[in-house]
Design a protein around this motif. Sequence first.
Motif, PDB file in Angstrom:
ATOM      1  N   GLU A 105      -0.967  -5.831  -5.514  1.00 56.02           N
ATOM      2  CA  GLU A 105      -2.078  -6.427  -4.772  1.00 56.02           C
ATOM      3  C   GLU A 105      -2.208  -7.877  -5.238  1.00 56.02           C
ATOM      4  OE1 GLU A 105      -5.623  -4.092  -5.166  1.00 56.02           O
ATOM      5  OE2 GLU A 105      -4.552  -2.189  -4.900  1.00 56.02           O
TER       6      GLU A 105
ATOM      7  N   ASP B  44       6.362  -3.027   1.559  1.00 57.12           N
ATOM      8  CA  ASP B  44       5.823  -3.968   2.538  1.00 57.12           C
ATOM      9  C   ASP B  44       6.455  -3.727   3.912  1.00 57.12           C
ATOM     10  OD1 ASP B  44       4.610  -5.984   3.870  1.00 57.12           O
ATOM     11  OD2 ASP B  44       5.405  -7.619   2.632  1.00 57.12           O
TER      12      ASP B  44
ATOM     13  N   ARG C 193      -1.852  -9.094   3.905  1.00 55.84           N
ATOM     14  CA  ARG C 193      -1.785  -8.370   2.637  1.00 55.84           C
ATOM     15  C   ARG C 193      -2.135  -9.264   1.445  1.00 55.84           C
ATOM     16  NH1 ARG C 193       3.041  -4.783   1.245  1.00 55.84           N
ATOM     17  NH2 ARG C 193       1.415  -4.113  -0.196  1.00 55.84           N
TER      18      ARG C 193
END
Length: 435
Positions: free
Chosen positions: A66, A284, A112
């Motif tokens: 993250e 991803d 993201r």
Amino acid sequence: MASDEQKYNLITRRLQEVLGGDIIKGILAEGRSPKAYWGTTPTGRPHIGYFVPLTKIADFLRAGVEVKILLADVHAFLDNLKAPLDLVAHRTKYYEFILRAVFTSLGIPTSRLTFVQGSDYQLSKEYNLDNYKLCTIVTEHDAKKAGSEVVKQVESPLLSGLIYPGLQALDEHYLGVDFQFGGADQRKIFTYAELYLPRLGYAKRAHLMNTMVPGLMGGKMSSSDPDSKIDFLDAPEAVKRKIKKAFCEEGNVTENGLLAFTKAVLMPISELRLERLRGDTGDDKEEGKESTGSQKPFAADDAPEGTVFTITREKGGGPSHYKTYQELEDDFAAKKIHPGDLKANVRDAIISLLEPIRAAFLANEEWQQIEQLAYPDPNAKKEPKKKKEKVYHPPPPGKGKDTKAVPTPVDGIVADETRPSELAGGEPDGEAVPA
């Protein structure tokens, strides 16, 4: 599903140094997703050296990390006034525009990524109290040493430069991350954070460092030296001119900014694109779906499998294909590659990378307006100040140069004006005064 070891290798590949790698391994072993941040101070115009960390962030997302992007506006002001306070807000917006455009051009999904502005939390009561606590335990020597490669060094250092490293250390806690990612020039600040955060009762974080790309003329690629760098918004003509002037001595591989850029930027981007073509994007799944511009690897169509970079020759001779940087360096050292051919191939690759970024800028009127506010033309003629027009304001009653003096009251009674005949001792005109 990638193993913990595969994720760790993806997170740390192509890095110059890793401090606290066991912290990241422990998080992966617990089945958690590591949290990281990369920060930048919105000062000078971002240049293509930023491709190094921004490309690496693709690996983090593939490994399930993250990622937060910190726009450190407070730091920008503190660093010896690199960005005047009235320009910081505009430059912060400009940086976010350009970073989003670069990520998109690389195929990295901005959905993201979490963008954070430093002043959103760095002005809080809790953050400032921790800063004061740091000031009670950090020596001037340690603070100056920590920022020696990042904060602008002057003969009489300002106090702002001494507190800069402490704020960067506190960011790790207040952003809630497990590791900080930055350039190798940040190493002293990273070790500073590892030493002092635990003394405040906060956890020690890991630190990952990418290599620094040298400038086109040798030395550091710097926003303050226009000849050492290529800006993200440079037009093809500017790129050609700067590459033509770049230092590239035949056979010299130790002082060659073009070779270094090929190693740190062009080959990794080419490798990312090849992996994406194979569907190898790890966690991803959004990578590449909204990319702009050409996503073709920097290899010829007829190159052997595994080729990440191809050198084509302008004056005869067939192309040379390279699977690793070392192969390219060895050929240049052996003078099998002419400096002109290296320049031409690097030039074309850079123009290709910048094309979608520049196109996004030209299509965005708001971004163009922000650019003018963030980096005003220093040579622009300033409009002369208009002289204030004098406006006549009549004086209030009883005031002004033509107003007669008002007799001073005596015992509450205002005496009549004295006549000249009275001053001479004579009687007033008219009837005589009774005896």
